[in-house]
Design a protein around this motif. Structure first.
Motif, PDB file in Angstrom:
ATOM      1  N   ILE A 440       9.331 -45.739  12.071  1.00 27.49           N
ATOM      2  CA  ILE A 440      10.160 -45.037  13.063  1.00 27.49           C
ATOM      3  C   ILE A 440       9.970 -43.543  12.840  1.00 27.49           C
ATOM      4  O   ILE A 440      10.199 -43.043  11.734  1.00 27.49           O
ATOM      5  N   ILE A 441       9.547 -42.830  13.881  1.00 31.73           N
ATOM      6  CA  ILE A 441       9.254 -41.402  13.742  1.00 31.73           C
ATOM      7  C   ILE A 441       9.980 -40.615  14.828  1.00 31.73           C
ATOM      8  O   ILE A 441      10.305 -41.143  15.901  1.00 31.73           O
ATOM      9  N   ASP A 442      10.224 -39.334  14.507  1.00 32.37           N
ATOM     10  CA  ASP A 442      10.786 -38.430  15.518  1.00 32.37           C
ATOM     11  C   ASP A 442       9.657 -37.889  16.401  1.00 32.37           C
ATOM     12  O   ASP A 442       9.563 -38.229  17.572  1.00 32.37           O
ATOM     13  N   SER A 443       8.799 -37.023  15.837  1.00 28.83           N
ATOM     14  CA  SER A 443       7.685 -36.434  16.588  1.00 28.83           C
ATOM     15  C   SER A 443       6.545 -36.135  15.633  1.00 28.83           C
ATOM     16  O   SER A 443       6.747 -35.958  14.419  1.00 28.83           O
ATOM     17  N   LEU A 444       5.323 -36.058  16.183  1.00 26.33           N
ATOM     18  CA  LEU A 444       4.136 -35.713  15.425  1.00 26.33           C
ATOM     19  C   LEU A 444       3.316 -34.679  16.175  1.00 26.33           C
ATOM     20  O   LEU A 444       3.313 -34.637  17.414  1.00 26.33           O
ATOM     21  N   VAL A 445       2.613 -33.860  15.412  1.00 25.46           N
ATOM     22  CA  VAL A 445       1.719 -32.875  16.017  1.00 25.46           C
ATOM     23  C   VAL A 445       0.404 -33.536  16.414  1.00 25.46           C
ATOM     24  O   VAL A 445      -0.152 -33.265  17.480  1.00 25.46           O
ATOM     25  N   SER A 446      -0.109 -34.442  15.579  1.00 25.02           N
ATOM     26  CA  SER A 446      -1.435 -35.004  15.792  1.00 25.02           C
ATOM     27  C   SER A 446      -1.370 -36.468  16.203  1.00 25.02           C
ATOM     28  O   SER A 446      -1.237 -36.774  17.373  1.00 25.02           O
ATOM     29  N   SER A 447      -1.475 -37.393  15.244  1.00 24.55           N
ATOM     30  CA  SER A 447      -1.653 -38.797  15.606  1.00 24.55           C
ATOM     31  C   SER A 447      -1.109 -39.710  14.523  1.00 24.55           C
ATOM     32  O   SER A 447      -0.842 -39.297  13.394  1.00 24.55           O
ATOM     33  N   VAL A 448      -0.975 -40.985  14.897  1.00 23.37           N
ATOM     34  CA  VAL A 448      -0.720 -42.086  13.971  1.00 23.37           C
ATOM     35  C   VAL A 448      -1.998 -42.915  13.891  1.00 23.37           C
ATOM     36  O   VAL A 448      -2.476 -43.431  14.907  1.00 23.37           O
ATOM     37  N   ASP A 449      -2.551 -43.045  12.686  1.00 22.73           N
ATOM     38  CA  ASP A 449      -3.813 -43.753  12.467  1.00 22.73           C
ATOM     39  C   ASP A 449      -3.513 -45.009  11.644  1.00 22.73           C
ATOM     40  O   ASP A 449      -3.095 -44.915  10.490  1.00 22.73           O
ATOM     41  N   VAL A 450      -3.721 -46.189  12.227  1.00 20.64           N
ATOM     42  CA  VAL A 450      -3.375 -47.457  11.592  1.00 20.64           C
ATOM     43  C   VAL A 450      -4.651 -48.272  11.388  1.00 20.64           C
ATOM     44  O   VAL A 450      -5.407 -48.494  12.336  1.00 20.64           O
TER      45      VAL A 450
END
Length: 538
Positions: A440-450
């Motif tokens: 669970i995240i608020d905000s990101l500048v770049s990306s989520v890499d899974v």
């Protein structure tokens, strides 16, 4: 059909060569040097001291040593070591330095696996969770870990790609814990090693052919190992469950040099059992130094020499590690964060521009060991510089909360059945080898890499520019209204569902589930390949 016959003929020739070499070594080792005349062995009746026609009133003399024949599976494994592994070690010695040291670790790992396979031919299969099973695997685990440690301790080396290629491929020896298709596991590990091996080929193809031959010799090990496993263990390692002994007893016999099921003792005149056979012959020499010297007569001709020396020759511990250099504390990356900061190969989460070039493939994650061979490590939650490291959490009851800032990235690895809450706006998140993880995240500048994280769940409260999924089997993503412009990249993924927020009034709480396509149809038109998503009507 012709190619199959040629392969069978080649395998047969290798086995015959290995058996011939072993018989020559055993013949030289079992002849008493004091009983030879000008280097020629006496006739059997003379050497036996009247064993077949002695005085009837005395006790019968001991029979000659009986050499235990190895099963065909061990013979063929020796053939692989004598051919492909030997060629790789010799080519590595031409490159020298760290590459030669690491190849010595590969050789020791194969020798440890040979000992494991000999145990399986003698013993019944123990429980894979028992301490006995782990003790049998301990030496192999240690040797495989040594190969990876050389890579980790020399990240600044100009041959770091070479070291990474070998350390990724050594995991193929974990096939002994895979059921029922170990060949597929070896081929999967080979793909991981080829990613870095092909980089070496690309760099040195027009510069130095020795490096090219080195990579090709390493690839041949995978091919030979796959053929060997397919021939002898297509459904996994088999044990001697019919008439085998206890696994602990078999391991002790091999380590102590006594491989017989009956205790040794003098043979009586009444026709008692002959002395037990000696252990399997030592591992063939790779340095061209010839067979091992015969046992000393002072140690007793009837016992066949000190069996501990035979297994010391098998392991060759001191001879192989004599050239290893002790790593100074100033060169250890885990004790010097400054070395990690200047590492020549950036981590995945450090690359913020990777999302802008969709054609560039991501490097595969490190191939994990099979679950039964991995040592459980303590959970870790640590801020290292500007990077959060979260790993080894399992079945946590309460969510793990991280307060991140805009210049911090988050690396999550080897977590299972855990909820992680990221508060604040972070830079990027990289997640690999984590099963049933909820993020669970608020905000990101770049990306989520899974990468390689089955049954993954993600909920975005604020904004998120990019989501990248690689080899994910089952993923559920909940987007917010602010993150509807998110780009989603998938590769080798299945069962990925994107849940969109309701478009109507604020009271509506039902998300709209949109599955991502998995089937693609490709056709050729006008000399070009055109791909389109397959749609099912009805």
């Amino acid at each position: 059909m012709a190619a199959n016959n040629m392969h069978n003929l080649t395998t047969l020739i290798k086995r015959l060569e290995a058996a011939t070499s072993r018989l020559e070594d055993m013949a030289q080792a079992t002849i008493d040097p004091s009983a030879q005349t000008n280097g020629i062995a006496p006739p059997i009746s003379t050497a036996a001291g009247g064993a077949f026609g002695g005085d009837a009133g005395g006790s019968a003399p001991a029979l000659g040593q009986i050499t235990e024949l190895l099963p065909p599976a061990i013979d063929d494994f020796d053939a692989v070591m004598n051919d492909e592994v030997k060629t790789f070690v010799n080519t590595s010695e031409e490159l020298g330095g760290l590459v030669a040291e690491q190849s010595a670790g590969v050789l020791r790992a194969f020798a440890a696996q040979r000992k494991f396979l000999i145990v399986t031919t003698k013993a019944k299969k123990p429980d894979i969770q028992s301490p006995v099973y782990m003790e049998i695997l301990k030496e192999l685990q240690t040797m495989m870990g040594t190969v990876g440690d050389i890579r980790e301790a020399n990240r600044a080396s100009p041959l770091f790609t070479h070291l990474t290629c070998v350390s990724e491929g050594i995991a193929a020896l974990g096939w002994i814990t895979i059921d029922p298709k170990p060949v597929a596991y070896i081929q999967e590990v080979q793909v991981q090693a080829e990613y870095f091996g092909n980089r070496v080929l690309k760099e040195y193809r027009d510069k130095d052919q020795v490096h090219v031959e080195w990579v090709q010799s390493y690839y041949k090990i995978f091919k030979a190992l796959s053929s060997y496993v397919q021939q002898h263990y297509p459904q996994g390692v088999t044990w001697n469950n019919k008439d085998g002994i206890d696994a602990k007893e078999a391991l002790d016999q091999i380590q102590s040099g006594n491989t017989s099921k009956t205790p040794s003792g003098p043979t009586s005149a009444a026709g008692g059992a002959p002395p037990p056979p000696p252990p399997p012959p030592p591992l063939p020499q790779f340095d061209g130094s010839g067979p091992p010297p015969p046992p000393s007569a002072a140690k007793g001709a009837s016992s066949g020499g000190d069996m501990g020396e035979v297994f010391n020759q098998l392991n060759r511990g001191e001879a192989v590690t004599a050239g290893l250099r002790k790593v100074d504390r100033s060169e250890m990356t885990h004790k010097n964060p400054s070395l990690r900061a200047s590492a020549p190969v950036p981590t995945r989460s450090d690359s913020q521009n990777s999302t802008s070039s969709g054609s560039r493939g991501l490097p595969p994650g490190k191939k994990p060991k099979p679950e039964s061979m991995r040592t459980k490590r303590p959970p870790r939650k640590e801020l290292d510089g500007n990077k959060w490291i979260i790993e080894n959490f399992e079945n946590e009851q309460a969510p793990i909360e991280i307060s991140a800032s805009i210049n911090q990235s988050i690396l999550i690895s080897r977590c299972r059945s855990t909820v992680i809450r990221v508060v604040g706006k972070a830079n990027a998140i990289s997640l690999d080898n984590s099963e049933r993880l909820s993020l669970i995240i608020d905000s990101l500048v770049s990306s989520v890499d899974v990468i390689k994280s089955p049954n993954f769940a993600l909920q975005v409260i604020g904004t998120l520019p990019t989501i990248m999924l690689d080899q994910v089997d089952g993923a559920t993503v909940y987007l917010s209204r602010e993150s509807l412009g998110c780009e989603i990249f998938t590769s080798k993924c299945t069962s990925v569902n994107i849940n969109l927020p309701p478009e109507g009034a604020a009271g509506e709480d039902d998300y709209k589930e949109c599955p991502l396509p998995e089937q693609v149809r490709s056709i050729i038109r006008g000399g070009r390949v055109i791909s389109e998503i397959v749609e099912h009507a009805g």
